[in-house]
Structure formats: structure tokens, C-alpha cells
Design a protein around this motif. Structure first.
Motif, PDB file in Angstrom:
ATOM      1  N   PRO A  33    -122.231  82.420   1.680  1.00 34.11           N
ATOM      2  CA  PRO A  33    -123.277  81.756   2.465  1.00 34.11           C
ATOM      3  C   PRO A  33    -122.953  80.291   2.758  1.00 34.11           C
ATOM      4  N   HIS A  40    -131.081  84.865   5.024  1.00 31.37           N
ATOM      5  CA  HIS A  40    -131.995  85.895   5.520  1.00 31.37           C
ATOM      6  C   HIS A  40    -131.444  87.271   5.146  1.00 31.37           C
ATOM      7  N   PHE A  47    -123.536  90.765   2.574  1.00 36.91           N
ATOM      8  CA  PHE A  47    -123.087  90.576   1.186  1.00 36.91           C
ATOM      9  C   PHE A  47    -123.179  91.907   0.417  1.00 36.91           C
ATOM     10  N   HIS A  75    -119.413  73.520   8.250  1.00 38.36           N
ATOM     11  CA  HIS A  75    -119.838  74.609   9.130  1.00 38.36           C
ATOM     12  C   HIS A  75    -120.738  73.989  10.205  1.00 38.36           C
ATOM     13  N   GLY A 242    -119.265  89.329   8.041  1.00 39.84           N
ATOM     14  CA  GLY A 242    -120.095  89.953   9.068  1.00 39.84           C
ATOM     15  C   GLY A 242    -119.324  90.000  10.380  1.00 39.84           C
ATOM     16  N   ASN A 245    -118.087  87.000  12.146  1.00 43.21           N
ATOM     17  CA  ASN A 245    -116.990  86.230  11.547  1.00 43.21           C
ATOM     18  C   ASN A 245    -115.632  86.578  12.150  1.00 43.21           C
ATOM     19  N   ALA A 273    -121.722  95.256  10.391  1.00 45.01           N
ATOM     20  CA  ALA A 273    -122.436  95.044  11.658  1.00 45.01           C
ATOM     21  C   ALA A 273    -123.735  94.291  11.388  1.00 45.01           C
ATOM     22  N   MET A 282    -130.397  89.137  13.905  1.00 46.25           N
ATOM     23  CA  MET A 282    -131.272  88.313  13.085  1.00 46.25           C
ATOM     24  C   MET A 282    -130.557  86.990  12.818  1.00 46.25           C
TER      25      MET A 282
HETATM   26  P1  AMP Z   1    -123.757  82.032   6.909  1.00 45.70           P
HETATM   27  O1  AMP Z   1    -124.592  81.702   5.705  1.00 45.70           O
HETATM   28  O2  AMP Z   1    -124.398  81.656   8.198  1.00 45.70           O
HETATM   29  O3  AMP Z   1    -122.362  81.436   6.773  1.00 45.70           O
HETATM   30  O4  AMP Z   1    -123.598  83.609   6.962  1.00 45.70           O
HETATM   31  C1  AMP Z   1    -123.267  84.378   5.845  1.00 45.70           C
HETATM   32  C2  AMP Z   1    -122.814  85.766   6.256  1.00 45.70           C
HETATM   33  O5  AMP Z   1    -123.861  86.495   6.894  1.00 45.70           O
HETATM   34  C3  AMP Z   1    -121.643  85.778   7.234  1.00 45.70           C
HETATM   35  O6  AMP Z   1    -120.643  86.647   6.742  1.00 45.70           O
HETATM   36  C4  AMP Z   1    -122.235  86.302   8.539  1.00 45.70           C
HETATM   37  O7  AMP Z   1    -121.292  87.063   9.244  1.00 45.70           O
HETATM   38  C5  AMP Z   1    -123.355  87.185   8.031  1.00 45.70           C
HETATM   39  N1  AMP Z   1    -124.466  87.360   8.996  1.00 45.70           N
HETATM   40  C6  AMP Z   1    -125.069  86.415   9.763  1.00 45.70           C
HETATM   41  N2  AMP Z   1    -126.069  86.950  10.505  1.00 45.70           N
HETATM   42  C7  AMP Z   1    -126.112  88.268  10.194  1.00 45.70           C
HETATM   43  C8  AMP Z   1    -126.933  89.373  10.613  1.00 45.70           C
HETATM   44  N3  AMP Z   1    -127.937  89.221  11.497  1.00 45.70           N
HETATM   45  N4  AMP Z   1    -126.671  90.588  10.082  1.00 45.70           N
HETATM   46  C9  AMP Z   1    -125.679  90.758   9.182  1.00 45.70           C
HETATM   47  N5  AMP Z   1    -124.885  89.759   8.746  1.00 45.70           N
HETATM   48  C10 AMP Z   1    -125.086  88.530   9.225  1.00 45.70           C
END
Ligand code: AMP
Ligand code: ZN
Length: 468
Positions: A33, A40, A47, A75, A242, A245, A273, A282
Motif C-alpha cells: 500500500p 479500500h 493483497f 508515489h 493489481g 500496476n 483484476a 474502485m
Molecule cells: P496503492 O495503495 O494505491 O499503492 O494500491 C495498492 C494496491 O491496490 C496496488 O497493487 C493496486 O494495483 C491495487 N488496487 C488499486 N485499486 C484497486 C481496485 N479498485 N481493485 C483492486 N486492486 C486495486
């Protein structure tokens, strides 16, 4: 016949056998994260996919060493073009805190959330800010090998120096041309798709480090190259994330890691996905997200209901989240737990042939690219069949729960633990009260309440209890 875990490899564009390179087990890196807000449930779904892969191997006796990073710098707000502002600094500004306070708080809540949804703890959780020297070392190596160049206090990766650029995502350099033309660009770049490894500090006062190219901070992509190589070595089995990425984050990571090491580093790539809400991805920015606290507020206080809901779709199919579907999963889970508790109490029966057959079917679906909808169907079948003795049913389901992680042995109405983030806030509130700073104490009480917990002040001290 030894069964193998098979997964869809984004790079190979096919379902492939995942055979660990070393006898010691599977070595995997999972993008973690960015700790500037509550994760969310879409993040949690991704994860959880990594957790399921891990459980699939461990269930079959193969140890897994999983590393998951915590992104606490670099980020940027625009993911696609890697521009905008650092998400950590934006959050710090909004909440009136230092970026490290923001990171500390949301990291803690992340640990609570993953525990609540039964995601097993990774072997290590490296923080990006703790790996700056390793990042600088890789960047220096990339410059030395002609893959990167320094300009105005920053360092760019030169995409044309890496012929395989685009292999993961299919975004070849010609295709990228049109997309990149629309963004305001740095005239110092040699190619419009070149991306920043090291960013000049500019005006920022916090989260900046010295480097051979001047004060600055790392790009998001270089962080994962540095942390994965530092903790798993120059070749490891699996990298997860995800689907968003894939590009640019992982495409850039491949270019950096392979550019520095001189050969392939990650053997397989697996992507989850997206979870959708109201038909769209989301996302915090789309304001269509739920986190575990939002669900609890709406009366869905068992995060494992969300886990069951996610299991009902395969990891590489997008799924649309609805509260109705969550409610249905919750009722199913409660029913299963109640039945299992009854069956476990019934007098003993022996384990027969049919049990082995079910076990075989379970393993086949598990290894078949994590066919979790099939696993859930199998659980439902075992629950309803008359062909198995009650004790056999519960034994089988509790064994499968090592993979499913649904706490099927939980008695309904069991006690829920108060998470560590809440304990910390309670302590902060006590300190504020001791200083007679009642407005701060009250603000913290509201924050605790947003976690679903009420604090009652008693003569023996504060007593937390769940209200949702
Ligand atoms: P982040 O905290 O924004 O760096 O995201 C953490 C992980 O959540 C990353 O691997 C993203 O690809 C994944 N991710 C972000 N949005 C979604 C979503 N709507 N559904 C599934 N995975 C997500
Ligand atoms: Zn990453």
C-alpha cells in the motif's frame, strides 16, 4: 502425479506452471500500500490474491517467503504519467501532520485491516524511506551502464536503451508517443517516455535526501526494484500487484531491475483484476470506495464476509462490489459456521473414500489458476451433501479453511479483538486528557469512533468496545 500451482502470467500471456527456482520454496514480492489513507477493499482484494497464492503453495507443503513493501514516499498523484504531487505530502498537508506521522498511522491501520481479512503476515514489510541508499546504488549503476542520465538534479531512465521496454504491458514506444504528447513535458528528456528514477527536491522541505545528483527523492518504480532485489536477490519467482500496476509501474520496474542486473530478475508476473463499484474501478479519487470501517458502519462488521465475496470471483476477473452481495456472503458464512460447529460436536465417523475424492477436486481447482469460484461451489456441495458423515464434512471444510481463510471454526458471536491502531489512539487521548486538552481528546474520540469503537471512561481507565 504431482500437481502444480498454475497461474496466469502477464508476461507470458498464458496460464503457466509456477515452479520455484530454489528448493527452499517460493520467493515472492507483492506491491504493497501507499500509506497516505485507509486502504479500500479494492486494494485489499489485490493483497488477498497474493495471500491466496501463498496459501495455495503452503497448503501443498511448499514454503513461501513473501515480501510486501510499504510505499511512504514518491508515489505521485497522477499514476499514469507519474506527475503531480507526492501523495504522502498532500495527505500530510490536509491532516496537519508530518509525512512520517501519516505513514505511521496508516501503516498501522493497514496491518489491522489485513489481519482482519485473514491475510497472512509477510516475512518482511520494507519501507521505501529505509531503502534510499539501495535505490541510489541502482540508479548509479543504471547511469554507468548507459540506461539512465542525470539532468537538472534529476535522473531519467532512457527507455530506448532497453529494447524489451513494453514487453509486459504491450505498450511499445511508438504506441506511447501519442499518449505522452498531451502532457506538459520536460524539454531535457531524450525520449518522451523516459521516466524519473530520482526527482529533484525543488521546494519541498520534508522527505528529501542527499544524492550524487543533488537533494531529492526517489521515483515510485525504483523503490520496488531496490526493495525486491535487496530482500529476494537478483532472481526471484513471482511478483504480484493489481492490474493498474502493469503500466507504468511494473513495466518500468522490469527496465530498471534488468538494466541494473543485466538479466531477467522476476520469473513470473501475476496481476489481480480491479474491484469495481458502481461499474467503475474502485478508487479514492473516484469517490466510489469502501474501506472496512465504511462496511462496519453499514452493519457489515465481519471482514471475512468480504473475503468470501472476493473468493466467489476469480482473481483475474473484474468484479462489481455491492452491499447486497456482501450481505448475502455474510449470511452464507454464518450458516456454514453454525453448521460446522454442530457437525464438529457430533459423535465420530471415519474418513472415507469420498473425502479423498473431494480433496482431489479441491486441489485440482486450487491449482487451476486459483479457481476460487469452484472452491466455493465445492464447499457448498460438501455442506449440502448427504453422502458424507457430518464429522467428515466438518473435518474437510476446516482443512480447506487453511486456504480459504474464512475462520469456519469460529463460533458465531465470538469476541472481536480491539485493533492496535485503536489502542494507540486511546493512549494519545489519555495523554491529551492528562494535559486537560479536551478539544484534542474529543477529536481523537471521534477518530476512534470512526473505527467502530466507543471509549467509555471508567474509574479503572478507558474501556473500548465495538459499537458496530
Ligand atoms: P496503492 O495503495 O494505491 O499503492 O494500491 C495498492 C494496491 O491496490 C496496488 O497493487 C493496486 O494495483 C491495487 N488496487 C488499486 N485499486 C484497486 C481496485 N479498485 N481493485 C483492486 N486492486 C486495486
Ligand atoms: Zn511496486
Amino acid at each position: 502425479m504431482t500437481e502444480m500451482v498454475r497461474l496466469y502470467d502477464t508476461l507470458a500471456r498464458a496460464v503457466t506452471d509456477l515452479v520455484p527456482e530454489n528448493d527452499g520454496g517460493l520467493r515472492m514480492y507483492s506491491c504493497g500500500p501507499t500509506v497516505y489513507r485507509y486502504a479500500h477493499i479494492g486494494n485489499l482484494r489485490t493483497f488477498m490474491m497474493a495471500d491466496l497464492i501463498r496459501r495455495a503453495f503452503e497448503y501443498q507443503g511448499i514454503p513461501v517467503r513473501q515480501i510486501q513493501n510499504i510505499t511512504d514516499v514518491g508515489h505521485m498523484t497522477d499514476d499514469e504519467f507519474d506527475t503531480g504531487e507526492d501523495k504522502m505530502l498532500v495527505a500530510a498537508g490536509l491532516e496537519g501532520k508530518t509525512p512520517m506521522e501519516i505513514a505511521g498511522y496508516y501503516t498501522k491501520v493497514f496491518f489491522d485491516d489485513v489481519r482482519a481479512i485473514n491475510i497472512q503476515e509477510a516475512a518482511e514489510y520494507p519501507r521505501a524511506t529505509e531503502y534510499i541508499p539501495q535505490m541510489i546504488e541502482i540508479i548509479a549503476k543504471l547511469i554507468e551502464r548507459g540506461h539512465a542520465y542525470a539532468v537538472d538534479g534529476g535522473v531519467y531512465f532512457h527507455v530506448q536503451s532497453f529494447p524489451a521496454y513494453g514487453a509486459l504491458s504491450g505498450n511499445t514506444l511508438d504506441q506511447l508517443q501519442s499518449g505522452h504528447r498531451s502532457v506538459i513535458d520536460d524539454p531535457n528528456k531524450r525520449h518522451h517516455a523516459d521516466f524519473l528514477l530520482w526527482r529533484p527536491a525543488g521546494e519541498r522541505r520534508a522527505m528529501r535526501w542527499g544524492s550524487p545528483w543533488g537533494d531529492g527523492f526517489p521515483g515510485w518504480h525504483i523503490e520496488c526494484s531496490a526493495m525486491s532485489i535487496a530482500l529476494l536477490g537478483e532472481s526471484f519467482d513471482l511478483h504480484t500487484g493489481g492490474e493498474d500496476n502493469v503500466f507504468p509501474h511494473h513495466e518500468d520496474e522490469i527496465a530498471q531491475s534488468e538494466g541494473a542486473v543485466g538479466r531477467p530478475v522476476v520469473r513470473h508476473w501475476v496481476h489481480g483484476a480491479h474491484l469495481l463499484s458502481e461499474g467503475r474501478k474502485m478508487a479514492k479519487s473516484a469517490n466510489n470506495f469502501y474501506d472496512l470501517r465504511d462496511l462496519a458502519e453499514r452493519g457489515h462488521s465481519d471482514p471475512l464476509a468480504a473475503r468470501l465475496l472476493f473468493l466467489q470471483s476469480r482473481y483475474r476477473a473484474q468484479m462489481n462490489f455491492t452491499l447486497d452481495a456482501l450481505g448475502a456472503a455474510e449470511r452464507t458464512l454464518e450458516r456454514w459456521r453454525r453448521l460446522i460447529a454442530e457437525w464438529t460436536r457430533k459423535p465420530g465417523e471415519t474418513i472415507g473414500d469420498l473425502v479423498d475424492k473431494y480433496e482431489e477436486r479441491f486441489l485440482t481447482s486450487l491449482n487451476d489458476d486459483l479457481d476460487t469460484p469452484q472452491l466455493v461451489a465445492l464447499v457448498a456441495e460438501v455442506v449440502s451433501t448427504d453422502a458424507l458423515a457430518p464429522k467428515d464434512k466438518s473435518a474437510l471444510l476446516l482443512r480447506w479453511d487453511k486456504v480459504l481463510g474464512l475462520d469456519l471454526s469460529r463460533q458465531t458471536g465470538a469476541v472481536r479483538e480491539i485493533p492496535s491502531a485503536a489502542h494507540e489512539l486511546i493512549e494519545q487521548r489519555e495523554k491529551a486528557r492528562a494535559k486537560k486538552d479536551y478539544s484534542t481528546a474529543d477529536r481523537i474520540r471521534h477518530k476512534i469512533l470512526s473505527l467502530g469503537i466507543e471509549v467509555e471512561d471508567t474509574p479503572e481507565g478507558p474501556k473500548p468496545r465495538w459499537v458496530r
